[in-house]
Design a protein around this motif. Structure first.
Motif, short mmCIF file in Angstrom:
data_model
loop_
_atom_site.label_atom_id
_atom_site.label_comp_id
_atom_site.label_asym_id
_atom_site.label_seq_id
_atom_site.Cartn_x
_atom_site.Cartn_y
_atom_site.Cartn_z
N VAL A 148 0.82 6.97 -19.79
CA VAL A 148 1.21 7.51 -18.18
C VAL A 148 2.18 6.96 -17.27
N GLY A 149 2.52 5.31 -17.42
CA GLY A 149 3.44 4.40 -16.55
C GLY A 149 4.88 4.88 -17.24
N ARG A 150 5.06 4.69 -18.47
CA ARG A 150 6.52 5.55 -19.44
C ARG A 150 6.86 7.28 -18.71
N ARG A 151 5.68 7.48 -18.21
CA ARG A 151 6.33 9.54 -17.48
C ARG A 151 6.37 9.50 -16.37
N PHE A 152 5.55 8.65 -15.71
CA PHE A 152 5.35 9.13 -14.02
C PHE A 152 6.21 7.89 -13.70
N ALA A 161 0.92 -1.02 -0.24
CA ALA A 161 -0.46 -0.16 0.26
C ALA A 161 0.88 1.76 -0.49
N THR A 162 2.05 1.38 0.31
CA THR A 162 3.17 2.50 0.29
C THR A 162 3.24 3.00 -1.25
N ASN A 163 3.27 1.93 -2.22
CA ASN A 163 3.11 3.32 -3.44
C ASN A 163 2.13 3.28 -4.05
N TRP A 164 0.97 4.20 -3.41
CA TRP A 164 -0.33 4.70 -3.55
C TRP A 164 -0.45 5.10 -4.55
N ARG A 165 0.69 6.37 -4.90
CA ARG A 165 0.40 6.47 -7.02
C ARG A 165 0.00 5.67 -7.69
N LEU A 166 0.72 4.23 -7.91
CA LEU A 166 0.71 3.34 -8.71
C LEU A 166 -0.95 2.85 -8.68
N HIS A 167 -0.92 2.08 -7.20
CA HIS A 167 -1.85 0.92 -7.22
C HIS A 167 -3.37 2.24 -7.51
N LEU A 168 -3.14 4.17 -7.11
CA LEU A 168 -3.98 4.83 -7.64
C LEU A 168 -4.77 4.83 -9.35
N CYS A 169 -3.51 5.06 -9.41
CA CYS A 169 -3.39 4.69 -10.79
C CYS A 169 -4.21 3.23 -11.88
N VAL A 170 -3.89 2.11 -11.01
CA VAL A 170 -4.62 1.53 -11.90
C VAL A 170 -6.31 0.76 -11.28
N LEU A 171 -6.37 1.58 -9.88
CA LEU A 171 -7.60 1.58 -9.95
C LEU A 171 -8.09 2.87 -10.88
#
Length: 334
Positions: free
Chosen positions: A252-256, A63-73
């Motif tokens: 988005v993944g390649r950029r951020f 859950a600490t990688n919240w930016r990634l998980h929010l993007c997936v959701l």
């Protein structure tokens, strides 16, 4: 020798077989009522095992990688539904109401768990983050998918969906899932130690539902009322939908994000779960509409497996080349 990526696996063949059997020999009358109770029990068992299998610790750990998980959701529960709604004016004259309902339902489903993690691993991505994202998507999907489906489909005036059926989610899906989560401390290790049994229940329940769904649809005249051009358009729409989401998640993944997290967003954000989708559809949609409603999901599922397998292998080969470094030429030497 490995199976070529473009060939369907045994599960896909079983689904096709269930459709063919339902077309030739549909179940009806009193046997269909008994069969319905059997499928309901199978679905309850399926979600009990899902509750016992999904590790809350894996979700908490990632859950600490919240930016990634929010993007997936966001890709799963925002981007897909927006695309589904946006396509309505273009598709309403070509797809039947049931097929468009199925397309909207497809767009609100959670991501897959097993294949998302498998493709992330194959592509040399961040596997723990993929476990977290895919698990969180499925945990939320048990509740979010019926709510989104009720809102989107009812707002479009589509047929076959009843808001009263959402109450059935509590008894047939949420309750078994919750009991499985509670029982995880006692049965979790056993469930984890018998993955083949869990897989058999997963796939067996889906095949049972597909046969029953298409039997009801055939009895209602599905193939007589379903235009060939609608089926062909559905194939095209599924491919375009997947291409758009893959393109957005890749950009988005390649950029951020770093490469390993980029892979997680690409695979977890673009997938839709057949294992969750068909049982939920069985609860939400009644009668002959169910077969046509799940058809877009079945088509999209096969397309996503083929395309994502090709992409994952290319990522994996690129990672292998990067780690092995440049090879000396044949003529070099001391």
């Amino acid at each position: 020798m490995k199976r070529p990526v473009f060939l369907p696996d045994n599960f896909i063949l079983a689904l096709v077989g269930a459709i063919v059997l339902a077309t030739v020999l549909p179940i009806s009358g009193a046997p269909a009522a008994v069969y319905g109770h059997i499928t309901t029990a199978a679905i309850a068992l399926l979600f009990f095992l899902h509750g016992a299998k999904l590790s809350r610790e894996a979700v908490y750990a990632g859950a600490t990688n919240w930016r990634l998980h929010l993007c997936v959701l966001a890709a799963t529960f925002v981007l897909f539904p927006v695309l589904g709604l946006a396509g309505g004016p273009l598709l309403s004259d070509w797809l039947t109401p049931e097929l468009y309902t199925g397309l909207l339902f497809l767009c609100v489903l959670p991501s897959t768990v097993q294949s998302s993690i498998a493709f992330t691993s194959m592509a040399r991505g961040n596997v723990p983050a993929a476990v977290c994202s895919a698990s969180a998507s499925n945990l939320l999907g048990v509740l979010v998918t019926p709510l989104l489906a009720g809102w989107l489909i009812s707002s479009q005036g589509s047929a076959g969906f009843s808001l009263d059926a959402v109450a059935s989610i509590v008894l047939e899906i949420l309750l078994p899932f919750g009991v499985g989560q509670i029982a995880r401390r006692w049965v979790g290790a056993w469930v984890s130690a018998h993955p083949k049994l869990v897989k058999f229940v997963d796939q067996g329940a889906i095949v049972l539902v597909v046969y029953g769904a298409f039997s009801a649809s055939v009895n209602e005249g599905l193939w007589q009322e379903l235009p060939l051009q609608a089926l062909l358009l559905l194939l095209l729409v599924s491919a375009v939908l997947l291409a758009i989401v893959l393109g957005v998640t890749f950009a988005v993944g390649r950029r951020f994000f770093a490469r390993e997290d980029e892979i997680v967003l690409l695979f977890c954000g673009s997938k839709k779960s057949l294992a969750s989708g068909i049982p939920i559809a069985k609860v939400l949609f009644a009668g002959g509409a169910l077969g046509a409603v799940v058809l877009p999901l079945m088509i999209f599922h096969q397309i996503q497996l083929i395309v994502c397998a090709v992409i994952a292998r290319r990522y994996g080969r690129a990672a292998d080349r990067a780690t092995s470094g440049p090879q000396p030429s044949a003529g070099s030497g001391s």
